[in-house]
Design an enzyme around this catalytic site. Structure first.
Site, mmCIF file in Angstrom:
data_model
loop_
_atom_site.group_PDB
_atom_site.id
_atom_site.type_symbol
_atom_site.label_atom_id
_atom_site.label_comp_id
_atom_site.label_asym_id
_atom_site.label_seq_id
_atom_site.Cartn_x
_atom_site.Cartn_y
_atom_site.Cartn_z
ATOM 1 C CB SER A 36 -10.330 66.304 -19.271
ATOM 2 O OG SER A 36 -10.191 67.699 -19.340
ATOM 3 C CE1 TYR A 79 -12.911 66.303 -13.950
ATOM 4 C CE2 TYR A 79 -11.628 67.979 -15.111
ATOM 5 C CZ TYR A 79 -12.555 66.957 -15.123
ATOM 6 O OH TYR A 79 -13.123 66.566 -16.317
ATOM 7 C CE LYS A 101 -12.411 63.189 -15.868
ATOM 8 N NZ LYS A 101 -13.416 62.140 -16.075
HETATM 9 P P1 NAD Z 1 -22.121 65.806 -15.849
HETATM 10 O O1 NAD Z 1 -21.878 66.164 -14.424
HETATM 11 O O2 NAD Z 1 -23.211 66.508 -16.585
HETATM 12 O O3 NAD Z 1 -22.345 64.231 -15.999
HETATM 13 C C1 NAD Z 1 -21.755 63.301 -15.129
HETATM 14 C C2 NAD Z 1 -22.840 62.379 -14.638
HETATM 15 O O4 NAD Z 1 -22.276 61.412 -13.773
HETATM 16 C C3 NAD Z 1 -23.949 63.102 -13.856
HETATM 17 O O5 NAD Z 1 -25.208 62.729 -14.378
HETATM 18 C C4 NAD Z 1 -23.777 62.604 -12.415
HETATM 19 O O6 NAD Z 1 -25.004 62.543 -11.734
HETATM 20 C C5 NAD Z 1 -23.130 61.242 -12.633
HETATM 21 N N1 NAD Z 1 -22.290 60.772 -11.531
HETATM 22 C C6 NAD Z 1 -21.319 61.453 -10.878
HETATM 23 N N2 NAD Z 1 -20.740 60.669 -9.944
HETATM 24 C C7 NAD Z 1 -21.356 59.459 -10.018
HETATM 25 C C8 NAD Z 1 -21.232 58.238 -9.323
HETATM 26 N N3 NAD Z 1 -20.348 58.106 -8.339
HETATM 27 N N4 NAD Z 1 -22.025 57.206 -9.663
HETATM 28 C C9 NAD Z 1 -22.937 57.326 -10.659
HETATM 29 N N5 NAD Z 1 -23.121 58.463 -11.349
HETATM 30 C C10 NAD Z 1 -22.339 59.514 -11.042
HETATM 31 O O7 NAD Z 1 -20.728 66.003 -16.622
HETATM 32 P P2 NAD Z 1 -20.410 66.002 -18.183
HETATM 33 O O8 NAD Z 1 -20.054 67.386 -18.573
HETATM 34 O O9 NAD Z 1 -21.450 65.276 -18.941
HETATM 35 O O10 NAD Z 1 -19.054 65.169 -18.158
HETATM 36 C C11 NAD Z 1 -19.033 63.771 -18.360
HETATM 37 C C12 NAD Z 1 -17.622 63.274 -18.191
HETATM 38 O O11 NAD Z 1 -16.772 63.953 -19.103
HETATM 39 C C13 NAD Z 1 -17.033 63.511 -16.804
HETATM 40 O O12 NAD Z 1 -16.254 62.392 -16.452
HETATM 41 C C14 NAD Z 1 -16.165 64.732 -17.002
HETATM 42 O O13 NAD Z 1 -15.102 64.768 -16.080
HETATM 43 C C15 NAD Z 1 -15.674 64.525 -18.419
HETATM 44 N N6 NAD Z 1 -15.297 65.774 -19.089
HETATM 45 C C16 NAD Z 1 -16.191 66.800 -19.160
HETATM 46 C C17 NAD Z 1 -15.832 68.003 -19.768
HETATM 47 C C18 NAD Z 1 -16.790 69.164 -19.828
HETATM 48 O O14 NAD Z 1 -16.348 70.288 -20.079
HETATM 49 N N7 NAD Z 1 -18.092 68.976 -19.643
HETATM 50 C C19 NAD Z 1 -14.544 68.141 -20.310
HETATM 51 C C20 NAD Z 1 -13.663 67.063 -20.230
HETATM 52 C C21 NAD Z 1 -14.051 65.881 -19.612
#
Ligand code: NAD
Ligand code: UDP
Length: 338
Positions: A125, A149, A153
């Protein structure tokens, strides 16, 4: 054609990436514990693509279960989205964040190595840059997250760099996402936050659809053109396509690549509100309220490494993000709930 294991594939960015992988003909194995998502997203992915990914409900902290998945499906590579992502919650529950995000990734890598799988795309991120000293942000900018958080990362990035040094068979892409928003143009999958949205865009769509009364704009006294915070918003489909390009890159090149995925263009909160109102013909009532603690003024990417190394550029505009995000919200007033 290859088999790609996608952790967190039921979530927001994961589901959009699964669509693009299936559409290009890859086999997809989704692993998710459904802690922040529902199986409905996978059903919708099947409708969009007319293909069926394998789904296994597994927590990445459960090494025995993960081993079974690798034994059975023999993936060639892994795209790793699974993790917790709420900044505020990470302050009150830091251990959950270090468990899921750091220990979970260590588990996953151990099981990958046991099964001879050394190709990994990781969701990092822009938050790892902390409060930027100069803009646009290049990958070699100083790092320094400001909450658990972000630190989770940062720690994973460091851990994966150490891992790749320890065993050069590893091929790793650390993708630093800027602000993903919008939805698939079909309106069938999109962002479905639980509770009150923390992020700007889903808050706006929920105001537009009548689920919330007003947007609170967190500060109009930042050193930005209109005083509101500036971010690099990227269409989630562009972001998803960046993962396919990263997999292609890892198939060709050894080592570890750190890469921004953003558009290179910053927009303010008021730019976003005005674009959303204009393209969708709706009104977003708002109040200006004090700044949100911990927020930075401005953040946008230098996306040139992605262009040079991955042959990837975001092509969808802010108007596309607003149109597609609104279509998703209109067709799904309360998200994936029936
Ligand atoms: P999200 O919460 O929609 O998706 C994450 C998924 O991981 C969910 O379906 C959740 O059920 C699953 N999950 C969480 N912990 C778990 C575990 N221990 N075992 C198995 N499954 C697990 O989030 P997103 O927005 O799709 O983000 C995806 C990734 O991208 C994350 O790692 C997040 O930190 C990163 N990210 C997101 C953003 C954003 O703004 N959405 C920005 C930068 C980075
Ligand atoms: N923001 C806002 N009201 C909200 C949510 C966010 O004014 O309800 C602002 C926030 O201060 C920032 C921008 O919108 O300037 C993007 O915030 P978001 O939480 O979506 O992303 P992040 O701050 O994590 O980059």
């Amino acid at each position: 054609m290859s088999t790609v294991l996608v952790t967190g594939g039921c979530g927001y960015i994961g589901s959009h990436t699964v669509v693009e992988l299936l559409l290009r003909g890859d086999d997809v194995v989704v692993v998710d514990n459904l802690s922040n998502s529902s199986l409905e997203s996978i059903k919708r992915v099947e409708t969009i693509t007319e293909r069926v990914p394998h789904f296994i409900e597994v927590d990445i902290l459960d090494r025995a279960e993960l081993r079974c998945v690798f034994d059975k499906y023999r993936p060639d590579s892994v795209v790793h989205f699974a993790g917790l992502k709420a900044v505020g919650e990470s302050v009150s529950k830091p251990l959950s964040y270090y468990q899921n995000n750091v220990a979970g990734t260590a588990n996953l890598c151990e099981v990958m190595a046991e099964h001879g799988v050394f190709s990994l795309v990781f969701s990092s991120s822009a938050t790892v840059y902390g409060d930027p000293e100069t803009l646009p942000l290049r990958e070699d900018a100083p790092l320094g997250a400001t909450n658990p958080y972000g630190r989770s990362k940062l720690f994973v990035e460091e851990m994966l760099r150490d891992l790749q040094i320890s065993d050069p068979r590893w091929r790793i892409a650390l993708l630093r996402y800027f602000n993903p928003i919008g939805a698939h143009p079909s309106g069938m999958i999109g962002e479905d936050p639980r509770g009150i949205p923390n992020n700007l865009f889903p808050f706006i769509t929920q105001v537009a659809v009548g689920r919330r009364e007003k947007l609170a704009i967190f500060g109009d006294d930042y050193p930005t053109p209109d005083g509101t915070g500036v971010r690099d918003y990227i269409h989630v489909v562009d972001l998803a396509l960046g993962h396919l390009k990263a997999l292609d890159y890892l198939a060709e090149k050894e080592g570890i690549l750190t890469c921004n995925l953003g558009t290179g263009q910053g927009y303010s909160v008021l730019d976003m509100v005005r674009s959303f109102e204009r393209v969708n013909g709706v009104t977003i009532p708002y109040d200006i309220v004090p700044r949100r603690p911990g927020d930075i003024a401005s953040c946008w990417a230098d996306p040139s490494v992605a262009a040079e190394q991955l042959d990837w550029k975001a092509t969808r505009s802010l108007d596309d993000m607003c149109t597609d995000g609104w279509r998703w919200q209109q067709q799904n007033h309360i998200g994936y709930l029936p």
